[in-house]
Design an enzyme around this catalytic site. Structure first.
Site, PDB file in Angstrom:
ATOM      1  N   HIS A   1      48.291 -78.345 -22.841  1.00  0.00           N
ATOM      2  CA  HIS A   1      47.969 -79.367 -21.826  1.00  0.00           C
ATOM      3  C   HIS A   1      46.896 -78.862 -20.850  1.00  0.00           C
ATOM      4  CE1 HIS A   1      49.721 -83.066 -19.561  1.00  0.00           C
ATOM      5  NE2 HIS A   1      48.407 -82.998 -19.440  1.00  0.00           N
TER       6      HIS A   1
ATOM      7  N   PRO B   1      41.258-107.257 -25.151  1.00  0.00           N
ATOM      8  CA  PRO B   1      39.862-106.816 -25.323  1.00  0.00           C
ATOM      9  C   PRO B   1      39.244-106.414 -23.988  1.00  0.00           C
ATOM     10  CG  PRO B   1      40.259-108.845 -26.539  1.00  0.00           C
ATOM     11  CD  PRO B   1      41.470-108.619 -25.690  1.00  0.00           C
TER      12      PRO B   1
END
Length: 353
Positions: free
Chosen positions: A318, A212
């Protein structure tokens, strides 16, 4: 008499000039040698030229330097400024030799660098995070909207005569309003993407990561969930993670099978996190609604690849960091990292090995 004095004077001036040139050449020959593997944007090149700190050689092309040529050019260098198309591995480091002290890559990703080999040899590494965050976040949002609202298909229809009478469900896509957006890898870029999506009235942000990240999650009121839960809940799933052994091929048949049939998959991180065969199957069978990719394996992706045959797959070459501002900032940071490393000073952005 006067003419002979003039001749002597001219000879003396010539000798002094030659001495000055010789002195300058000797001084320059003692400067650290640097090889630059690509024609870098002008801001970084100007810093390098004006530094007076190095002598450098550059592959002056927008195309990659051939591998054999690269292996020859790096022999005896002190510093290397590269981009993500160059594989910096044991073979190249052996070719460079023991003088190589600094490698500076003009990229935020570093999966093209053999970190274990660099660490073993005590070579310092600079890279360019942060400066491309805004550009990548903008492009990700653009790709998400293009994919979910079927803009590429719509443009094609308008150009090729498919635009006929108004139809009730023709080219309908999916809205961000009241949706759940899942983010895989909540770092600087993931946060910047979420901040840009929030005004579209996204109902909920969820994310998964190695652990987290409350300091970032709290800024967008994002909830930490498992990978499985993120796949099940997300209307839009955005990949922002680094390519590591753990994330290699993490987006596979198992993940796609848990996603909604109306979900949109977006990847602007690294092509290697996606199993492209599994993605093709998921798109072709309607397991998920659509995908937008700025990264693939390999790059460039062959035009014969099955993903190009799908209307519900948008593929970009890209270009996430491709803004003039960002590419110049990347080249400047990469150059300053290189010069600082060669001086033995702290780099602005150094990868800790």
């Amino acid at each position: 008499m006067w003419s002979s004095r003039l001749a002597v004077h001219q000879l003396q001036k010539f000798a002094a000039a030659q001495l000055t040139i010789s002195t300058m050449q000797r001084a320059q020959s003692t400067l650290p040698r640097v090889y630059v593997t690509r024609s870098v944007p002008p801001d970084g090149l100007e810093i390098l030229r004006n530094s007076g700190q190095v002598q450098f050689e550059m592959w002056d092309s927008d195309d990659p330097v051939p591998r054999e040529e690269l292996l020859k050019r790096v022999k005896g260098i002190d510093g290397l400024l590269c981009v993500l198309t160059e594989k910096i591995d044991a073979e190249l480091l052996d070719a460079a030799g023991p003088n190589l002290r600094v490698v500076s890559t003009m990229s935020v990703g570093y999966d093209h660098l053999s970190l274990s080999e660099l660490k073993k040899r005590g070579i310092r590494v600079g890279y360019t995070p942060d400066v491309l965050t805004d550009a990548v976040a903008e492009l990700t949002v653009a790709l998400l909207l293009c994919t979910s609202r079927r803009l590429t298909e719509a443009t094609h229809e308008a150009k090729t005569g498919g635009w006929g009478t108004w139809r009730t469900l023709w080219l309908c896509g999916y809205e961000l309003a009241n949706s759940t957006v899942g983010i895989m890898g909540l770092g600087r870029i993931g946060l910047a993407i979420a901040e840009r999506l929030k005004p579209f009235k996204v109902k909920k942000f969820i994310y998964t990561d190695v652990a987290p990240r409350p300091e970032l999650a709290n800024q967008i009121q994002a909830e930490y969930v498992s990978m499985d839960e993120m796949a099940k809940q997300s209307d839009f799933l955005v990949m922002c993670c680094a390519l590591t052994p753990e994330t290699q091929g993490i987006c596979n048949k198992e993940l796609f099978s848990k996603m909604k049939k109306t979900s949109i998959f977006i990847n602007t991180s690294r092509g290697g996190v996606v199993n492209q065969e599994d993605l093709y199957d998921a798109l072709a069978t309607g397991q998920i609604a659509a995908a937008g990719l700025d990264v693939t394996v390999p790059e460039p992706l062959p035009t014969s690849h099955p993903l190009f045959s799908l209307k519900n797959c948008v593929i970009l070459p890209h270009i996430a960091s491709a803004s003039f501002t960002t590419r110049n900032a990347m080249s400047s940071l990469a150059t300053n990292n290189l010069l600082a490393g060669l001086r033995g000073n702290a780099m602005e952005k150094e990868l800790k090995l």
